[in-house]
Scaffold this active site. Structure first.
Site, short mmCIF file in Angstrom:
data_model
loop_
_atom_site.label_atom_id
_atom_site.label_comp_id
_atom_site.label_asym_id
_atom_site.label_seq_id
_atom_site.Cartn_x
_atom_site.Cartn_y
_atom_site.Cartn_z
N LYS A 196 -29.59 -49.79 -1.51
CA LYS A 196 -30.38 -49.26 -2.40
C LYS A 196 -29.76 -47.85 -2.80
O LYS A 196 -30.02 -46.99 -2.01
CB LYS A 196 -31.87 -49.47 -2.02
CG LYS A 196 -32.80 -48.85 -3.41
CD LYS A 196 -34.22 -48.67 -2.74
CE LYS A 196 -35.22 -48.13 -3.68
NZ LYS A 196 -36.47 -48.30 -3.23
N ARG A 206 -41.16 -46.12 -12.00
CA ARG A 206 -42.10 -45.28 -11.28
C ARG A 206 -43.33 -44.83 -12.14
O ARG A 206 -44.34 -44.53 -11.68
CB ARG A 206 -41.37 -43.87 -10.92
CG ARG A 206 -40.32 -44.16 -9.78
CD ARG A 206 -39.19 -42.93 -9.59
NE ARG A 206 -38.13 -43.40 -8.43
CZ ARG A 206 -37.32 -42.66 -8.07
NH1 ARG A 206 -36.79 -41.62 -9.07
NH2 ARG A 206 -36.42 -43.13 -7.07
N LYS A 218 -34.72 -38.54 -4.09
CA LYS A 218 -34.53 -39.43 -2.83
C LYS A 218 -33.14 -39.71 -2.37
O LYS A 218 -32.79 -40.51 -1.61
CB LYS A 218 -35.11 -40.84 -3.49
CG LYS A 218 -36.69 -40.82 -3.76
CD LYS A 218 -37.20 -41.98 -4.14
CE LYS A 218 -38.71 -41.91 -4.37
NZ LYS A 218 -39.37 -43.33 -4.33
N GLU A 234 -24.25 -50.36 5.84
CA GLU A 234 -25.70 -50.48 5.65
C GLU A 234 -25.93 -52.08 5.69
O GLU A 234 -27.10 -52.53 6.56
CB GLU A 234 -26.40 -50.12 4.34
CG GLU A 234 -26.16 -48.47 4.35
CD GLU A 234 -27.46 -47.76 5.02
OE1 GLU A 234 -27.99 -48.44 5.54
OE2 GLU A 234 -27.52 -46.35 4.80
N LYS A 249 -29.54 -53.02 -5.15
CA LYS A 249 -30.26 -52.39 -6.17
C LYS A 249 -29.84 -50.97 -6.59
O LYS A 249 -29.52 -50.06 -5.56
CB LYS A 249 -31.61 -52.06 -5.63
CG LYS A 249 -32.71 -51.85 -6.71
CD LYS A 249 -34.18 -51.64 -5.93
CE LYS A 249 -35.12 -51.26 -7.12
NZ LYS A 249 -36.57 -50.93 -6.53
N SER A 275 -35.92 -51.70 -13.69
CA SER A 275 -36.75 -51.30 -15.00
C SER A 275 -35.88 -50.83 -15.93
O SER A 275 -36.14 -51.14 -17.08
CB SER A 275 -38.11 -50.16 -14.34
OG SER A 275 -37.38 -49.18 -13.90
N TYR A 314 -37.53 -58.54 -14.44
CA TYR A 314 -38.67 -58.68 -15.05
C TYR A 314 -38.41 -59.60 -16.15
O TYR A 314 -39.33 -59.96 -17.21
CB TYR A 314 -38.86 -57.28 -15.53
CG TYR A 314 -38.97 -56.18 -14.52
CD1 TYR A 314 -40.21 -56.13 -13.99
CD2 TYR A 314 -38.09 -55.22 -14.19
CE1 TYR A 314 -40.27 -55.07 -12.76
CE2 TYR A 314 -38.02 -54.41 -13.01
CZ TYR A 314 -39.12 -54.38 -12.36
OH TYR A 314 -39.33 -53.43 -11.41
#
Length: 325
Positions: A196, A206, A218, A234, A249, A275, A314
């Protein structure tokens, strides 16, 4: 002299193109994100995500029935937590009667066979909007992992089939796996957000959950978009720690990572069409700059071609409705 091999023979018409097509799209490919809010009778459109909605539990029921009728069998659940329930330790995340826990039960009561995957991270519950506990301006890894493991057990108790830790804390997969095993939830799976990235594509999400970080960014826990080998490290660690499914992602800007992960590891690979990707296509289509449906389908096919087994999008409902015409 003419070529003995003419590749255009296999493109002559729709029938032959369909016969030799290497990848196809079906309802089985999709994981449908759902946003849930407190209240009754709520189905509110997210301004930065046209034609996508937050649902209260009662209107969620109708949405679930529609998804099931379309053959969509898996959902990824997110909750918008009221501000008065947020704190630095994510206390509300462990509430057995919290919104997430009630949403899981609502889904299982409505569609018992629906696969329910749940977001595991502190940002919806955090007064700071971060994915972990904050101390002196830093996100604390190990204390956060303890809460994530407890949260995962709470989701399993409510009926979740998979937990989906999206936090990118170190060591959280093994801690969650051990916690689930200790409580005899041996059949509850883990879909890890393994790669991610600290992406600029998350803005509308968000907005949807009111979970933007209250300070800083972040980048101390999500991955640097410049890095490729780190994604492999990872992912390998998460698999070794017990992840059943791994995720990349965002999606379109990271197709190279999807392919690398698929080539290297023998586990199901998910990708999240986030999104910002959704919003860009919607906005360009509204301007008349792109053909909405064709670009939507092309983007989904790109994920399949790159090697994704599961696509969180979505667009899932729109794609299946379009293909069924």
């Amino acid at each position: 002299m003419f070529p003995l091999r003419r590749n255009r023979r296999l493109r002559t018409n729709a029938a032959i193109r369909g016969l030799v097509r290497e990848n196809t799209i079906s309802a089985n490919d999709f994981l449908v994100p759902l946003f849930v809010v407190e209240g009754k009778g709520i189905k509110e459109e997210i301004p930065s995500m046209p034609n996508y909605y937050r649902h209260s539990l009662d209107t969620l029921v109708n949405e679930l029935k529609l998804l099931w009728s379309l053959g969509l069998r898996s959902v990824l659940l997110f909750v918008k937590v009221p501000d008065n329930l947020k704190d630095n330790k994510g206390t509300e995340a462990l509430n057995p009667n919290g919104l997430m826990q009630r949403a899981i039960k609502t889904i299982k009561n409505t569609c018992p066979e629906m696969i329910v995957m749940t977001d595991v991270a502190l940002d919806p519950y955090s007064s700071f909007g971060h994915d972990g506990i904050v101390s002196e301006g830093k996100i604390i890894n190990d204390d956060t992992v303890e809460v994530l493991a407890e949260m995962s057990v709470s989701h399993a108790e409510a009926g979740a089939d998979f937990v989906a830790p999206s936090d990118m804390m170190d060591g959280r997969i093994v801690s969650i796996r051990e916690a689930l095993e200790d409580e005899n939830f041996t059949d509850v799976g883990i879909m890890s957000y393994s790669a991610k990235y600290a992406s600029a594509f998350y803005g509308p999400f968000r907005d949807a959950l009111d979970s933007a970080p209250g300070f800083g960014d972040k980048k101390t826990y999500q991955m640097d978009p410049a890095n490729r080998y780190e994604a492999m490290r990872e992912t390998e660690m998460d698999i070794d720690e017990g992840a059943d499914i791994v995720m990349v992602k965002p999606g379109m800007a990271y197709l190279d990572i999807v392919r690398e992960v698929k080539n290297e590891f023998d586990v199901p690979v998910a990708v999240y069409q986030v999104s910002g990707e959704y919003a860009m296509i919607k906005a360009a289509a509204e301007k008349g700059w792109l053909d909405h449906d064709q670009v939507m389908l092309e983007s989904i096919m790109a994920f399949k071609r790159a090697g994704a087994d599961i696509i969180a999008s979505y667009f899932a409902k729109d794609v299946i409705q379009l293909l069924s015409k």
